[in-house]
Design a protein around this motif. Sequence first.
Motif, PDB file in Angstrom:
ATOM      1  N   LEU A  89      -2.808   0.884   6.585  1.00 40.82           N
ATOM      2  CA  LEU A  89      -3.700   2.033   6.428  1.00 40.82           C
ATOM      3  C   LEU A  89      -4.930   1.702   5.592  1.00 40.82           C
ATOM      4  O   LEU A  89      -5.758   2.578   5.325  1.00 40.82           O
ATOM      5  CB  LEU A  89      -2.937   3.194   5.785  1.00 40.82           C
ATOM      6  CG  LEU A  89      -1.805   3.802   6.637  1.00 40.82           C
ATOM      7  CD1 LEU A  89      -1.029   4.832   5.833  1.00 40.82           C
ATOM      8  CD2 LEU A  89      -2.368   4.427   7.909  1.00 40.82           C
ATOM      9  N   THR A 115       3.118  -0.610   5.708  1.00 43.52           N
ATOM     10  CA  THR A 115       2.475   0.609   6.214  1.00 43.52           C
ATOM     11  C   THR A 115       1.213   0.934   5.433  1.00 43.52           C
ATOM     12  O   THR A 115       0.157   1.235   6.018  1.00 43.52           O
ATOM     13  CB  THR A 115       3.456   1.791   6.143  1.00 43.52           C
ATOM     14  OG1 THR A 115       4.608   1.495   6.942  1.00 43.52           O
ATOM     15  CG2 THR A 115       2.801   3.066   6.651  1.00 43.52           C
ATOM     16  N   PHE A 116       1.289   0.861   4.118  1.00 45.05           N
ATOM     17  CA  PHE A 116       0.111   1.175   3.306  1.00 45.05           C
ATOM     18  C   PHE A 116      -0.987   0.134   3.502  1.00 45.05           C
ATOM     19  O   PHE A 116      -2.178   0.478   3.504  1.00 45.05           O
ATOM     20  CB  PHE A 116       0.505   1.290   1.829  1.00 45.05           C
ATOM     21  CG  PHE A 116       0.987   2.662   1.447  1.00 45.05           C
ATOM     22  CD1 PHE A 116       0.119   3.602   0.927  1.00 45.05           C
ATOM     23  CD2 PHE A 116       2.305   3.022   1.640  1.00 45.05           C
ATOM     24  CE1 PHE A 116       0.555   4.877   0.590  1.00 45.05           C
ATOM     25  CE2 PHE A 116       2.767   4.289   1.308  1.00 45.05           C
ATOM     26  CZ  PHE A 116       1.887   5.222   0.784  1.00 45.05           C
TER      27      PHE A 116
END
Length: 600
Positions: A103, A99-100
Amino acid sequence: MIQDIAISMTIQGTGWKHDLLLALCATLLVLGLNATSGFPTIADLGADNDSMLRLVEVRDLLAGQGWFDLHQYRMGLTGGFVMHWSRLVDTPIALIIFTFQALGASTAAAEKAAQIIWPLSLYGLTIFVILRASRRLAGTDVAMPALVLSTAALFFIGIFHPGTLDHHNVQLLLTAASLWLMTEAPFRRSAALLSGLCAGLTLAVGMETAPYVAALGACAAVLFIFDERERQTARGFGIGFAAIALVVLVATIPPSAWGVAECDAFSAFQFVIAALSGFGLAAIAGLPGQSTAKRRFLSMSALAVAIAAVALLFFPQCLASPYAGMDERIRTYWLNDVVEAQPFLSVAVNEPKLMAARYVTPFIAILLIGLQLRSRRLRREEALTAVLLIVAFAVSLWQVRGSTFSVAFAVLPLSTWIAGVRLQATAAQSWRVSTRIAAAWLVSLNATWAGVAVAAQSVVQKAPAKINSDADHALTCGKASDFSDLAGMPATAVLASSNLGSPILMFTGHRALAGPYHRNVGGNLAMLDAFMGTPDAARAIIEREHVGLVAICRGNSEELSLAAQAPKGLAARLLKRDVPDWLELDDATASKPVEIYKVR
């Protein structure tokens, strides 16, 4: 601050949202403490080999290694070995990192985020679970003692610190949740089912929790035997336990291995026992004609005999000691030095501070339960807590790792006791009561007993000599900077002590011959033979295993132990800087925490 919030919440309400907010406040406090100190447990993972290898395993998964492929290819002999860990723990960590990265964060930043978010999330959830369980035991007045004791105890045992990615924190959360939900079963229809799910999941994560899972299942059965109104508890727990075992089998084990029994990881053995016991418990609870305690006892006894017969007939190898088949050299030079595997007597003699910190508060909690029994019978939730606490304490007498659970479970009777003392103080204030409150708080904190042990030890003996007098040498070599020189060298196989295996994999692209895992038999034996053997014998092993580099950490206790056991061996010679002519010290690493020798 936490105390004020707890008092406020006790006045305003006792719902789960209030307890979740309290747990969040405690978690943010710990996050703040770690952030202001620069997250020291991430900067230096020390001897936390499991957390390092867990991150390596997650990296491999994200890099495309198969879901069912648990090989650790960069540790051990050529081809590696199959780890016994579960993808159930890898998955959420991998999702955080993914997820990071999605992003826009770098891989390093994403991994650091996971190292912070994952253990602290588990920390907060475990505090929440303990708060809910404590309210079931003692009502609203227990909020503040339970919050303070759980915050301190869980912080103290160290398995929730940022950077801690191994599975013990997950197991504690799931086991505590199963206990709490079992206490909730008479009041919530779904609680028993969820308790069984949590019990099955904690077993799937690792076999260390088998005693607690067995105790929870036995409690569900015994409750039904003595009280027909517990029929729903037994049925729900059994269905949840068996159902999640089926899900775990399908989700984490390849179909080709469904018939293979592994004693140290979830496999056909654990699935068969879970399915038989879970569905059997549910079936008995659902049968008509179970109106008397005698009939229920006979039915449960028949189920127990069936489970034992299946285990004896089809999986006898899994009923032996978990270390029964371990090579004696690995047992002597590795297992006997693993702190978490030490029995109580060894800890009491060699680690009095650890003994005081890990055993005293659970013992006091058990004493409190015993005193309670003198005046009245234990209520249902008190009996459940007592069973889990006593089982955990018994496990800790065998291996100190059990104290992780007993320290956490002890919070429940200890916070109940403090709440009772505080109520007495409210009714009749005096200096005696105030002194009693202060004493109750002090004896319920692990840090108190650790401090007492340190003070007592300083009086009766001199401070122990440091393993390495050179302050520039780390005792464990657990920082990335310790391995920067090694990371810059072309990938090859590295001969190093088992305690360096995980950091070598985490911080470099090399393969480590040894690692502190019982399945890495060949690699660990090769390391022992090389480091404890003569230089000529070591060279033969190095050539056979295509080792290109030898690494030593001068402050590492394992290497010092090997040198002491074999004073003429390769490890002893390298620590004395008596280097064989077929090895060449990399001058850039001389006198650094990790010294590297190139094979000529």
